[in-house]
Design an enzyme around this catalytic site. Structure first.
Site, short mmCIF file in Angstrom:
data_model
loop_
_atom_site.label_atom_id
_atom_site.label_comp_id
_atom_site.label_asym_id
_atom_site.label_seq_id
_atom_site.Cartn_x
_atom_site.Cartn_y
_atom_site.Cartn_z
CB ILE A 229 1.36 6.33 2.24
CG1 ILE A 229 0.09 7.80 2.05
CG2 ILE A 229 2.74 6.59 3.69
CD1 ILE A 229 -0.16 8.28 3.56
CB CYS A 230 -1.08 3.46 -0.81
SG CYS A 230 -3.21 3.52 -3.01
CG LEU A 231 -3.09 8.94 0.78
CD1 LEU A 231 -2.47 9.98 0.94
CD2 LEU A 231 -3.82 8.15 1.87
CE LYS B 125 -4.00 -2.35 1.93
NZ LYS B 125 -4.48 -2.68 3.28
CE1 TYR C 276 0.00 3.47 -6.64
CE2 TYR C 276 -0.76 5.37 -4.66
CZ TYR C 276 -0.55 4.53 -5.18
OH TYR C 276 -1.78 4.87 -5.40
#
Length: 180
Positions: free
Chosen positions: A118-120, A111, A113
């Site tokens: 952070i993946c949001l 989760k 990149y």
């Protein structure tokens, strides 16, 4: 906000909404936006401290307010895990949310990149788009980084990807991860 838990709703309503729609290329309007950003961050930080929920420190890393750095931490099993936090304000801000980075955790979870961003995308980006330009940095931390830390750090700790500094098996720990 109808489907949010009462704590999240209460927290969010206490963070001032922003009104100036300006990005880094907008000169004096950007200066006004930065003032609003600081007011919202101060209010959010004060609220967190009053609730004994202090979990981050950030500041602008350049005079233009386009680069931000700091620390964030998460308490898991009564141990404090601390991480560097950094992000740049996109030139299309506030239409585009900042990409929050935790460089020490790069490659430790799916989760995230490249570069520790952070993946949001699934949960936070649509919310940001719907509330542009009223949301700012404090809102990104509250609705983006805080839930991400709460979801990911316990898994990373329990799987052994992140270790506390006092752990006797810390030899396999990444030297960049600082657990206090």
């Amino acid at each position: 906000m109808e489907t949010w838990d009462p704590t999240t709703k209460s927290t969010l309503t206490q963070i001032p909404l922003l009104s100036v729609k300006a990005g880094p290329r907008d000169g004096a309007a950007w200066t006004q936006r930065l003032k609003e950003e600081y007011k919202a961050l101060i209010a959010y930080t004060a609220m967190n401290k009053s609730k004994d929920n202090d979990w981050f420190r950030i500041s602008a890393a350049n005079p233009e307010g386009t680069r931000w750095t700091g620390k964030c931490w998460y308490i898991h099993n009564l141990l404090k895990y601390e991480f560097d936090l950094q992000f740049d304000i996109p030139v299309t801000y506030p239409a585009t949310a900042p990409e929050l980075e935790l460089p020490q955790l790069d490659g430790k979870t799916q989760k995230m990149y490249r570069g520790g961003k952070i993946c949001l995308t699934v949960h936070f980006k649509p919310l940001w788009a719907k509330n542009c330009p009223r949301f700012g940095i404090a809102h990104a931390l509250c609705l983006g980084l805080a839930p991400w830390l709460a979801a990911e750090i316990p898994i990373l700790v329990d799987s052994g990807m992140v270790k506390h500094k006092d752990d006797t098996t810390a030899s396999s720990e990444s030297p960049d991860v600082k657990a206090v």
